[in-house]
Write an enzyme that holds these catalytic residues in place. Structure first.
Site: not given
Length: 452
Positions: A166, A354
């Site tokens: 991320e 995720e």
């Protein structure tokens, strides 16, 4: 009752991160990370929580891996704490820190679990932040050196690798909004950080190839699907900008070798100091990768506004009825759209690294956690994942976030995402209803259309 069946070789697993579960923040020679520093500064984290102990995974990893095996986890994503191996970010390896990860990986393999290693999940050595952190071009080179040493040490025992997790959150939350470590609030700095993160990613991939490593390597991106809040033209344009900042700015360089021209010009017109791009940078960033990791939790509904500079785009109230404890809208259709968009625009194999939700979990009088809301969330998202695969999205696996409750960054311990409950006072582990449900999904290789 019909079943949404996945292919036999589909990968089922879970994820976790070093700082969020390990604890042992200053044991066995580990150096200070930016998150250690951030947590120890009063007012940065809810309730004054710290990651000093977390889930004590550093001492309890065998117990945790035994639970993973019991649940049928096939792939477990872990991250390496850079300052646990290199306390100052550079120099000699801390052998005790390295031995911890070698032992964890060996234990996973002994229990039939494939380790999926993330090299950087936000915990930069504080010593490197002291010299500019990711805003310093040299940090990308140091990251590549660190990555090479990890590749060398862990060898071919690891099949799945990711460089950076991320980069959007690292750049923007940490360096623009300032609500995560290192707590800087400057958009121009955030863009320079983004460029160096992507450079570090590309340099690590290049090192991986040069070393002849086996397995696969990619990068993991946060991926909220953006929709206009209304049909108004100004909201549509704001949505394009929002997507340009949060998604295209980080994917176009990796897959197309350039930043999105519309966003480059927009930032320039707003007076943003644009990243320093040196000869060869974009070639390094666009090294060929094997997969893209997708982290999806919710979608954004965007409207035009003047409250957020320089994007001039803000979030509107989502047209949904359900929200997680984080306040995030539950919108499974956005998951489908995200996967199809990646397939259409970038044509890369994906692994969902995720997906999950935080809910208000409590232990009942029987000592159990009946987290029906999480079961429903996972069920509905898995159906949309199946739908995307059927419609052509090349998705190889699904890793739930998270294997256990953990330190949820600036939210501390008050938000729980795990399929295993952690009693932070006693460190007792309790498999939640969602954990048992997910275990059955793995065993059967699919989900039923009707949940209850």
């Amino acid at each position: 009752m019909s079943q949404y069946q996945f292919k036999e070789d589909f990968l089922w697993g879970a994820s976790a991160a070093a700082f969020q579960i390990e604890g042992a923040w200053d044991e066995d020679g580990k150096g200070e990370s930016i998150w250690d520093r951030y947590c120890h500064h009063p007012g940065n984290v809810a309730n004054g929580d710290k990651g000093d102990v977390a889930c004590d995974h550093y001492h309890r990893y065998r117990e945790d891996i035994a639970l993973m095996k019991e649940l049928g986890i096939q792939v477990q994503r872990l991250s390496i704490s850079w300052p646990r191996i290199f306390p100052r970010g550079v120099g000699e390896i801390n052998q005790k820190g390295l031995a911890f990860y070698q032992n964890v990986i060996d234990c996973m393999l002994e229990n039939g679990i494939q380790p999926f290693v993330v090299l950087y999940h936000w915990d930069l050595p504080q010593k490197l932040q002291d010299t500019g952190g990711w805003a310093n071009r040299e940090t990308a080179s140091l990251f590549a050196e660190y990555a090479g040493r990890v590749f060398e040490a862990l060898g071919n025992r690891v099949r799945y690798w990711a460089t950076i997790l991320e980069p959007q959150v690292i750049a923007y939350n940490g360096n623009w909004m300032g609500n995560m470590a290192p707590g800087i609030r400057d958009f121009s700095t955030a863009l320079q950080v983004s460029h160096n993160l992507l450079r570090g990613h590309g340099m690590a991939v290049k090192r991986f190839r040069e070393m002849g490593m086996t397995g696969e390597i990619g990068i993991i991106n946060y991926f909220p699907t953006a929709y206009p809040a209304t049909e108004a033209e100004e909201d549509r344009r704001a949505t394009v900008r929002h997507d340009g900042v949060w998604t295209r700015w980080f994917l176009d360089p990796v897959f197309k070798g350039c930043y999105p021209e519309d966003m480059w010009q927009w930032h320039k017109e707003k007076g943003v100091v644009l990243p320093e791009i040196c000869p060869g940078d974009m070639e390094v960033i666009s090294q060929k990768i094997d997969f893209l990791g997708i982290n999806y939790y919710y979608s954004d509904f965007v409207k035009a506004g003047t409250d957020i500079w320089p994007t001039m785009a803000s979030l509107a109230k989502p047209p949904v009825e359900q929200f997680t404890q984080m306040g995030w809208p539950v919108y499974p259709n956005g998951f489908y759209d995200a996967l199809m968009r990646v397939q259409r625009d970038y044509g890369i194999k994906m692994i969902v690294t995720e997906n999950g939700g935080a809910f208000h979990d409590v232990v009942n009088w029987k000592g159990e956690v009946d987290d029906d809301a999480r079961v429903s969330y996972l069920h509905d998202h898995l159906i949309q994942l199946h739908r995307a695969i059927q419609d052509g999205a090349e998705v190889r696996g699904y890793l739930v976030w998270s294997i256990m409750d953990n330190f949820e960054w600036a939210f501390g311990y008050e938000k729980r995402f795990g399929i295993v409950y952690i009693d932070y006072l006693t460190q007792k582990r309790i498999v939640k209803k969602s954990g048992r449900w997910y275990s059955e999904v793995i065993r059967s290789g699919g989900v039923k259309e009707e949940l209850w």
